[in-house]
Motif scaffolding. Structure first.
Motif, PDB file in Angstrom:
ATOM      1  N   PRO A 145     -11.000  36.137  39.067  1.00 28.87           N
ATOM      2  CA  PRO A 145      -9.552  35.962  38.920  1.00 28.87           C
ATOM      3  C   PRO A 145      -9.078  36.257  37.496  1.00 28.87           C
ATOM      4  CG  PRO A 145     -10.503  34.101  40.063  1.00 28.87           C
ATOM      5  CD  PRO A 145     -11.651  34.926  39.582  1.00 28.87           C
ATOM      6  N   LEU A 146      -9.846  35.810  36.514  1.00 28.97           N
ATOM      7  CA  LEU A 146      -9.452  36.060  35.130  1.00 28.97           C
ATOM      8  C   LEU A 146      -9.494  37.552  34.826  1.00 28.97           C
ATOM      9  CD1 LEU A 146      -8.617  34.830  32.437  1.00 28.97           C
ATOM     10  CD2 LEU A 146     -11.039  34.625  31.846  1.00 28.97           C
ATOM     11  N   LEU A 147     -10.542  38.208  35.339  1.00 35.20           N
ATOM     12  CA  LEU A 147     -10.669  39.652  35.131  1.00 35.20           C
ATOM     13  C   LEU A 147      -9.461  40.385  35.715  1.00 35.20           C
ATOM     14  CD1 LEU A 147     -12.212  42.249  34.375  1.00 35.20           C
ATOM     15  CD2 LEU A 147     -13.366  42.091  36.589  1.00 35.20           C
ATOM     16  N   ILE A 148      -9.096  40.011  36.944  1.00 33.59           N
ATOM     17  CA  ILE A 148      -7.969  40.690  37.590  1.00 33.59           C
ATOM     18  C   ILE A 148      -6.675  40.428  36.826  1.00 33.59           C
ATOM     19  CG2 ILE A 148      -6.531  40.716  39.672  1.00 33.59           C
ATOM     20  CD1 ILE A 148      -9.077  40.537  41.296  1.00 33.59           C
ATOM     21  N   PHE A 149      -6.550  39.210  36.293  1.00 30.81           N
ATOM     22  CA  PHE A 149      -5.362  38.890  35.511  1.00 30.81           C
ATOM     23  C   PHE A 149      -5.289  39.794  34.277  1.00 30.81           C
ATOM     24  CE2 PHE A 149      -3.111  36.312  32.278  1.00 30.81           C
ATOM     25  CZ  PHE A 149      -1.881  36.278  32.908  1.00 30.81           C
ATOM     26  N   ILE A 150      -6.442  39.971  33.600  1.00 31.66           N
ATOM     27  CA  ILE A 150      -6.455  40.846  32.420  1.00 31.66           C
ATOM     28  C   ILE A 150      -6.149  42.291  32.817  1.00 31.66           C
ATOM     29  CG2 ILE A 150      -7.959  41.811  30.622  1.00 31.66           C
ATOM     30  CD1 ILE A 150      -9.302  39.045  30.518  1.00 31.66           C
ATOM     31  N   MET A 151      -6.728  42.730  33.965  1.00 30.18           N
ATOM     32  CA  MET A 151      -6.435  44.081  34.452  1.00 30.18           C
ATOM     33  C   MET A 151      -4.939  44.251  34.701  1.00 30.18           C
ATOM     34  SD  MET A 151      -9.582  44.387  37.123  1.00 30.18           S
ATOM     35  CE  MET A 151      -8.933  45.771  38.031  1.00 30.18           C
ATOM     36  N   LEU A 152      -4.344  43.192  35.260  1.00 30.31           N
ATOM     37  CA  LEU A 152      -2.911  43.235  35.551  1.00 30.31           C
ATOM     38  C   LEU A 152      -2.121  43.451  34.260  1.00 30.31           C
ATOM     39  CD1 LEU A 152      -0.463  42.682  37.516  1.00 30.31           C
ATOM     40  CD2 LEU A 152      -0.646  40.307  36.820  1.00 30.31           C
ATOM     41  N   LEU A 153      -2.450  42.635  33.256  1.00 30.57           N
ATOM     42  CA  LEU A 153      -1.709  42.742  32.002  1.00 30.57           C
ATOM     43  C   LEU A 153      -1.843  44.142  31.401  1.00 30.57           C
ATOM     44  CD1 LEU A 153      -2.372  39.348  30.187  1.00 30.57           C
ATOM     45  CD2 LEU A 153      -0.421  40.052  31.575  1.00 30.57           C
ATOM     46  N   TRP A 154      -3.084  44.645  31.369  1.00 30.88           N
ATOM     47  CA  TRP A 154      -3.287  45.942  30.735  1.00 30.88           C
ATOM     48  C   TRP A 154      -2.636  47.085  31.514  1.00 30.88           C
ATOM     49  CZ3 TRP A 154      -4.214  47.080  25.982  1.00 30.88           C
ATOM     50  CH2 TRP A 154      -4.872  46.143  25.163  1.00 30.88           C
ATOM     51  N   SER A 155      -2.694  47.016  32.849  1.00 35.03           N
ATOM     52  CA  SER A 155      -2.078  48.113  33.605  1.00 35.03           C
ATOM     53  C   SER A 155      -0.561  48.079  33.462  1.00 35.03           C
ATOM     54  CB  SER A 155      -2.492  48.061  35.078  1.00 35.03           C
ATOM     55  OG  SER A 155      -2.158  46.817  35.625  1.00 35.03           O
ATOM     56  N   LEU A 156       0.015  46.872  33.449  1.00 28.83           N
ATOM     57  CA  LEU A 156       1.463  46.776  33.237  1.00 28.83           C
ATOM     58  C   LEU A 156       1.817  47.346  31.863  1.00 28.83           C
ATOM     59  CD1 LEU A 156       2.446  43.202  34.550  1.00 28.83           C
ATOM     60  CD2 LEU A 156       2.592  45.375  35.742  1.00 28.83           C
ATOM     61  N   ALA A 157       1.042  46.949  30.849  1.00 27.54           N
ATOM     62  CA  ALA A 157       1.336  47.387  29.485  1.00 27.54           C
ATOM     63  C   ALA A 157       1.208  48.902  29.370  1.00 27.54           C
ATOM     64  CB  ALA A 157       0.395  46.685  28.510  1.00 27.54           C
ATOM     65  N   ALA A 158       0.150  49.455  29.993  1.00 28.69           N
ATOM     66  CA  ALA A 158      -0.067  50.899  29.879  1.00 28.69           C
ATOM     67  C   ALA A 158       1.076  51.674  30.527  1.00 28.69           C
ATOM     68  CB  ALA A 158      -1.397  51.267  30.536  1.00 28.69           C
ATOM     69  N   GLY A 159       1.458  51.279  31.763  1.00 34.91           N
ATOM     70  CA  GLY A 159       2.562  51.957  32.449  1.00 34.91           C
ATOM     71  C   GLY A 159       3.851  51.842  31.657  1.00 34.91           C
ATOM     72  N   ALA A 160       4.101  50.626  31.123  1.00 34.96           N
ATOM     73  CA  ALA A 160       5.334  50.395  30.368  1.00 34.96           C
ATOM     74  C   ALA A 160       5.369  51.272  29.126  1.00 34.96           C
ATOM     75  CB  ALA A 160       5.442  48.918  29.992  1.00 34.96           C
ATOM     76  N   LEU A 161       4.227  51.355  28.458  1.00 32.37           N
ATOM     77  CA  LEU A 161       4.163  52.184  27.248  1.00 32.37           C
ATOM     78  C   LEU A 161       4.498  53.643  27.577  1.00 32.37           C
ATOM     79  CD1 LEU A 161       3.255  52.540  24.215  1.00 32.37           C
ATOM     80  CD2 LEU A 161       1.045  53.222  25.165  1.00 32.37           C
ATOM     81  N   TRP A 162       3.912  54.114  28.703  1.00 33.94           N
ATOM     82  CA  TRP A 162       4.121  55.516  29.072  1.00 33.94           C
ATOM     83  C   TRP A 162       5.585  55.816  29.375  1.00 33.94           C
ATOM     84  CZ3 TRP A 162       0.016  57.244  27.182  1.00 33.94           C
ATOM     85  CH2 TRP A 162      -0.370  58.572  27.354  1.00 33.94           C
TER      86      TRP A 162
END
Lengths: 370, 509
Positions: free
Chosen positions: A115-132
């Motif tokens: 669950p923690l891993l998926i939460f971190i994945m969530l944060l990073w994917s949101l951040a990456a898409g937002a940055l783009w």
């Protein structure tokens, strides 16, 4: 002689029946083309399309999960489109989201509880898409650059970035593929709900769609987006900070595209390739336009496109037709649906030169009755 | 006087757009050697009717007879062939071409095109009707009135016999209007048929021979101008008794509210739009601003409202206790958060003041939607406000959920003014508040502004109709090319004085 004039307004039932008529005409045209080009019975072809899309529970699940992914991207583009910011960079924003998720799975996949891993994945994917998305948005807000070209170009950068990391992480070395990530541990994979692999994706997107509908139609942010989209001058006049709204909205749009990337990597494919987004960033443009930027109507328009896609795949195998034939049929149907908008916005009246006035009256009355 | 010769005759003309009946069963005769005024409020179908003659629209039913023969006009080309030409409110000229080039543009039947020969022919047309025109001047260098002249000459050069002008004086100064009317009379005397679309009564009385009144798409009646009165025509146009006097109560206890000193503004193209402008606006007073359009009126109001960067000078809001708050460099939100209640009715209603695709209720909350801490908007209060505005200002709409772009011009303006006044302002800035509005709606707006004035608001009224400025305003500031040409007392000035100040600094000849 034909006169084209703009209609003022049209009752809902009338516009719906025009759209329905367009689909019927499209099916007839498709039927004629099918018969003349392949010699097949069009009704059988249509039946096979329906069977291909809804034929078995498994096919329905696949249809629903494809629908969910396309809908997710469409919902992501919607706030930007409502603001008349033509974000054509969905593809790239999904890909960087995929990249971020995959990177987490590979780098810290075995070191953290799931669950923690998926939460971190969530944060990073949101951040990456937002940055783009926010990079072109910043340039638009600051220097009024053309967002269409800019977001489009960002797609190519994202593709090349993914191509690079695919080589870095390839398994085995030299294969040019990553393969299934964490196949044994399933670290970073979405959990199955009630034994179904895709259900979580579908539920998440359903919630997101409703939330977006509420955000756009009832929140202050949504209101600001509409005002900026309609008239930047009006927005300035009432003191809306246009630049801030553009940045905020594109952060949101990009983040949801990144989220779609997470769904692809953690939910369905568990791998990373340059073609993982599968053109959804562009298909979603069509979905949002067909739905006139209403997230709830997008359920229907993305269903139509996914159904056509799956159905087309089925007829190509069932009748040994080229895959392109299915695409031709899809193209014809979309052409008629989009073309019907013309008849909803405009009115045609016919008349001839000699007895023009009488016939014009007759033609218009006939049109009204029809 | 010889029997009048009928050039165009319309019988039973009807035209509908969707559910809206723009014209219903209209009969109209246009005679040679006569100026016909087509009078009606906004949305009464004047322009639609004439557009059917000029080939833009096609009638749903009815017949058009030209010189006694039935005619079909299905395109502007057909209209030209019948000798019918129309001058629209928005000119259709090519900016980078000269007058002569624009006039001959699109003519195909010239054997071996020769611009110099064409110019000679154009000059003979101009001389015949005493037009003043420089054929080698580029359109972008021309004033509005010169562009209009080019449009008229263009039609005459093409052999137009029936000339239709849609609100030709809306953009002209009084002097330019007089010149136009002189030319129109020359054309009438040489046997042309002229139709002028207008809602200004004094012009009808001034120029026309006959007047035909439309109301809600139907023809109400025809009068000989020589036997008509302004009251009679208004009553026909509006359908009931209307008082034509604008009230002007004496300002009560005027105090300085806005002080503008030495303001210079440069447009986005680097051109100086306002040059060292200074004046004060007082409470309980209507300050009129007159000037040829594009002389800095827009920039002046936007500078006060915080929408226009100011290069030099100061703009101060003077509070009741005499404290000065500078408005320079503040955006509308910052001005509002300083507790300054400033309302602005901009010139471009649907492009700046309102959002066309949104309904009335949503437009009501443009200013107020931020109120409250909730993440969501409050839709109830704006709906109530919309209902109140509809009720008090008699806005003609099906519901509060109609998009404002579906409303007619007058109703759009009522919605905008209604919202701006609802916030209990201390200052009201209004740009062309009655532009395009019919008599009835105009008087509603004048009343509203007067009520604001009486309740101690400082009102700034940018207007184009000098008659109204002279009747409504306590003082009139005249702008000329971005400079203050002078400030005159509205009660002791004349139209001529203001008109001269508009074209020459200080009004000197």
């Amino acid at each position: 002689m034909i006169h084209i004039s703009k209609r003022k307004e049209m009752p809902l039932w009338q516009s719906l029946s025009i759209r329905l008529a367009a689909i019927v005409v499209a099916l007839i045209v498709c039927g004629i083309i099918t018969t003349t080009m392949t010699g097949l019975n069009p009704l059988e072809v249509y039946a096979s399309m329906v069977k291909g899309a809804f034929g078995s529970p498994r096919k329905v699940w696949i249809l629903l999960q494809e629908l969910a992914l396309l809908l997710c991207v469409s919902v992501a583009l919607t706030p930007a489109f409502r603001m008349r910011f033509w974000n054509l960079g969905g593809e790239g924003q999904i890909l960087v989201g995929c990249l971020a998720s995959a990177a987490c799975m590979i780098a810290i996949g075995d070191k953290l509880p799931n669950p923690l891993l998926i939460f971190i994945m969530l944060l990073w994917s949101l951040a990456a898409g937002a940055l783009w998305a926010v990079i072109p948005a910043y340039f638009k807000a600051r220097w009024n650059t053309n967002e269409t070209l800019f977001t489009l170009m960002m797609n190519y950068v994202a593709t090349q970035l993914v191509a690079y990391f695919v080589i870095v992480w390839e398994v085995p070395k030299g294969s040019g593929n990553i393969g299934i990530i964490n196949q044994t541990t399933e670290a970073g994979w979405f959990a199955q709900i009630a034994g179904n692999k895709y259900l979580l994706n579908i539920l998440l997107v359903a919630a997101l769609t409703v939330a977006m509908y509420i955000y756009l139609n009832y929140s202050k942010h949504g209101y600001e987006i509409s005002v900026v989209g309609e008239s930047v001058n009006t927005a300035r006049y009432v003191g809306i900070k246009v630049e801030r709204v553009i940045l905020r909205t594109l952060l949101l749009s990009g983040a949801i595209c990144g989220f779609a990337g997470l769904l692809l990597v953690a939910g369905t494919n568990h791998t990373l390739t340059t073609t993982l987004a599968g053109g959804r960033g562009f298909t979603a443009v069509m979905v949002t336009w067909l739905a006139k930027f209403n997230p709830l109507v997008m359920i229907a328009s993305s269903l139509l496109l996914v159904f056509m896609g799956n159905g087309a795949a089925e007829i190509s195998t069932a009748f040994a037709l080229n895959q392109s034939f299915g695409d031709i049929l899809t193209g014809i149907i979309l052409f008629f649906i989009i073309g019907s908008e013309f008849f909803i916005t405009y009115k045609l009246s016919f008349s001839s030169h000699d007895k023009q006035t009488n016939q014009a009256t007759l033609a218009t009355t006939a049109m009204k009755e029809a | 006087m010889p029997e009048k010769q009928c050039a165009v005759s319309l019988r039973g003309i009807s035209k509908a757009f969707g559910k809206i009946q723009a014209n219903h069963n209209v009969d109209l005769d246009i005679y040679r050697g006569e100026i016909l005024a087509l009078l009606g409020e906004n949305g009464s179908g004047k322009t639609t009717l004439m557009n059917m003659l000029s080939g833009i629209y096609f009638p749903d039913s009815g017949t058009i007879t030209i010189d006694g023969k039935p005619a079909t006009i299905s395109s502007p080309r057909d209209a030209f062939a019948y000798g019918i030409g129309m001058i629209h409110q928005h000119f259709k000229l090519i900016n980078v071409f000269t007058a002569a080039e624009n006039i001959v543009l699109g003519l195909q039947d010239e054997a071996g095109f020769n611009l110099d020969e064409a110019k000679t022919r154009i000059m003979s047309v101009c001389d015949a009707y005493s037009f003043e025109i420089d054929l080698d001047q580029k359109v972008y260098d021309m004033s509005v009135s010169q562009k209009q002249t080019v449009e008229i000459v263009k039609l005459l050069y093409r052999g137009t016999e029936v000339l239709i002008l849609d609100e030709p004086t809306a953009v002209l100064t009084p002097q330019e209007t007089d010149k136009l009317f002189a030319v129109l009379r020359n054309m009438r005397d040489s046997g042309k048929a002229i139709v002028i679309i207008t809602h200004k009564l004094h012009e009808v009385l001034d120029i026309s021979d006959r007047v035909s009144v439309l109301r809600k798409g139907e023809q109400i009646g025809e009068l000989l101008t020589s036997k008509a009165t302004a009251e009679q025509m208004t009553n026909m146009m509006v359908g009931r008794q209307v008082s034509l006097n604008i009230e002007r109560p004496t300002p009560q206890d005027p105090r300085e509210r806005i002080r503008v000193e030495g303001v210079t503004v440069r447009g986005s193209d680097g051109v100086v739009k306002l040059d060292n402008v200074s004046f004060s606006a007082y409470t309980g007073e209507i300050l009129g601003i007159a000037g040829i359009s594009g002389c800095g009126q827009k920039e002046l109001l936007e500078a006060i409202a915080g929408l226009q960067a100011v290069e030099q000078g100061s703009i101060d809001y003077i509070e009741d206790d005499g404290t000065l708050d500078s408005l320079i460099g503040k955006d509308p939100l910052e001005i509002a958060s300083m507790g300054i209640a400033l309302s602005f009715v901009p010139e471009d209603r649907l492009g700046m003041g309102l959002v066309g695709s949104m309904d009335l209720a949503d437009n009501m909350m443009l200013r107020s939607f931020r109120q409250g801490r909730s993440f969501f908007t409050d839709r109830k209060a704006p709906e109530h406000l919309a209902e109140k505005v509809i009720d008090e200002l008699e806005v003609n709409t099906t519901s509060v959920h109609t998009p404002v772009s579906n409303l007619s011009g007058g109703n759009v303006q009522k919605v905008l003014v209604g919202r701006e006044i609802a916030s209990a302002p201390k200052v009201v800035l209004s740009a062309y508040a009655v532009r395009g509005l019919d008599v009835n709606s105009s008087y509603v707006i004048y009343d509203l502004l007067n009520k604001q004035k009486e309740s101690g608001v400082a009102v700034v009224y940018v207007g184009e109709d000098l008659d109204v400025l002279l009747e409504l305003c306590d003082r009139i500031l005249v702008l000329c090319a971005g400079k203050v040409s002078g400030i005159v007392d509205g009660r002791n000035t004349t139209k001529n004085e203001v008109g001269l100040m508009m074209t020459n600094l200080g009004g000197a000849q």
